[in-house]
Design a protein around this motif. Structure first.
Motif, PDB file in Angstrom:
ATOM      1  N   ALA A   1     -27.776   4.413 -31.572  1.00 41.46           N
ATOM      2  CA  ALA A   1     -27.058   3.515 -32.478  1.00 41.46           C
ATOM      3  C   ALA A   1     -27.459   2.067 -32.222  1.00 41.46           C
ATOM      4  CB  ALA A   1     -25.552   3.685 -32.312  1.00 41.46           C
ATOM      5  N   LEU A   2     -27.560   1.674 -30.950  1.00 44.70           N
ATOM      6  CA  LEU A   2     -27.948   0.298 -30.626  1.00 44.70           C
ATOM      7  C   LEU A   2     -29.379   0.002 -31.086  1.00 44.70           C
ATOM      8  CD1 LEU A   2     -26.451  -0.246 -27.071  1.00 44.70           C
ATOM      9  CD2 LEU A   2     -25.681  -1.245 -29.221  1.00 44.70           C
ATOM     10  N   LEU A   3     -30.277   0.954 -30.916  1.00 45.20           N
ATOM     11  CA  LEU A   3     -31.660   0.752 -31.369  1.00 45.20           C
ATOM     12  C   LEU A   3     -31.737   0.633 -32.884  1.00 45.20           C
ATOM     13  CD1 LEU A   3     -33.570   3.149 -28.966  1.00 45.20           C
ATOM     14  CD2 LEU A   3     -33.519   0.651 -28.922  1.00 45.20           C
ATOM     15  N   ARG A   4     -30.949   1.434 -33.589  1.00 43.87           N
ATOM     16  CA  ARG A   4     -30.917   1.337 -35.050  1.00 43.87           C
ATOM     17  C   ARG A   4     -30.334  -0.010 -35.482  1.00 43.87           C
ATOM     18  NH1 ARG A   4     -28.388   7.318 -35.793  1.00 43.87           N
ATOM     19  NH2 ARG A   4     -30.326   8.485 -35.508  1.00 43.87           N
ATOM     20  N   GLY A   5     -29.277  -0.432 -34.808  1.00 40.44           N
ATOM     21  CA  GLY A   5     -28.688  -1.728 -35.121  1.00 40.44           C
ATOM     22  C   GLY A   5     -29.645  -2.869 -34.848  1.00 40.44           C
TER      23      GLY A   5
ATOM     24  N   ASP B   1     -17.212  14.043 -33.344  1.00 43.01           N
ATOM     25  CA  ASP B   1     -16.989  12.611 -33.160  1.00 43.01           C
ATOM     26  C   ASP B   1     -17.971  11.986 -32.178  1.00 43.01           C
ATOM     27  OD1 ASP B   1     -14.910  12.585 -34.952  1.00 43.01           O
ATOM     28  OD2 ASP B   1     -13.374  12.909 -33.430  1.00 43.01           O
ATOM     29  N   ASP B   2     -18.911  12.759 -31.653  1.00 43.10           N
ATOM     30  CA  ASP B   2     -19.862  12.238 -30.679  1.00 43.10           C
ATOM     31  C   ASP B   2     -20.869  11.335 -31.377  1.00 43.10           C
ATOM     32  OD1 ASP B   2     -21.151  11.888 -28.248  1.00 43.10           O
ATOM     33  OD2 ASP B   2     -22.543  13.538 -28.651  1.00 43.10           O
ATOM     34  N   ARG B   3     -20.889  10.091 -30.938  1.00 44.96           N
ATOM     35  CA  ARG B   3     -21.830   9.120 -31.497  1.00 44.96           C
ATOM     36  C   ARG B   3     -22.593   8.502 -30.334  1.00 44.96           C
ATOM     37  NH1 ARG B   3     -17.978   5.906 -35.822  1.00 44.96           N
ATOM     38  NH2 ARG B   3     -17.565   7.686 -37.159  1.00 44.96           N
TER      39      ARG B   3
END
Length: 133
Positions: free
Chosen positions: A20-24, A13-15
């Motif tokens: 993630a913010l850079l991809r977004g 469950d580690d995200r």
């Protein structure tokens, strides 16, 4: 539940937030970073076309618009004051330049901030992005 199974469940469950913010921000899927996050200018895709991550859970709502206004206002207001005090341009010239600048910066930031907010929700497993309990 053994200690090993707890560690494996936490690792699954580690995200990580930063990737993630850079991809977004790049308007890509927060899970794989390859598929498009948006299927229009601001419409979030129901799922990623590459990894099939469901994205319809997001609750971005008005957050991207508020952040866009906050950032554009804090950047352009001091710049407007500086330009006015330094060069004293004609009011119509000043208005034209800064209205175009505000509109362009807003149009640039809005989809990127929406992608970052959806990615933040995905990384923190908010609003249905988490695994069912």
């Amino acid at each position: 539940m053994t200690d090993q199974s707890i560690v494996e469940a936490v690792a699954a469950d580690d995200r990580p937030l930063r990737p993630a913010l850079l991809r977004g921000w790049r308007r890509k899927c927060p899970n794989c970073g390859s598929g498009p996050l948006l299927k229009g200018y601001l419409k979030v895709a129901d799922s990623c076309s590459v990894c099939r991550q469901e994205l319809h859970h997001h609750r971005a709502d008005d957050g991207p618009a508020y952040l866009t206004i906050l950032i554009v206002g804090h950047l352009m207001a001091p710049l407007l004051l500086f330009v006015f005090e330094t060069w004293r341009p004609e009011p119509l010239t000043l208005f034209t330049i800064f209205s175009v600048g505000c509109a362009a910066l807003s149009l640039y930031l809005l989809p990127r901030l929406k992608g970052a907010i959806v990615a933040y929700q995905w990384a923190r497993q908010l609003n249905g992005f988490g695994s069912p309990a």
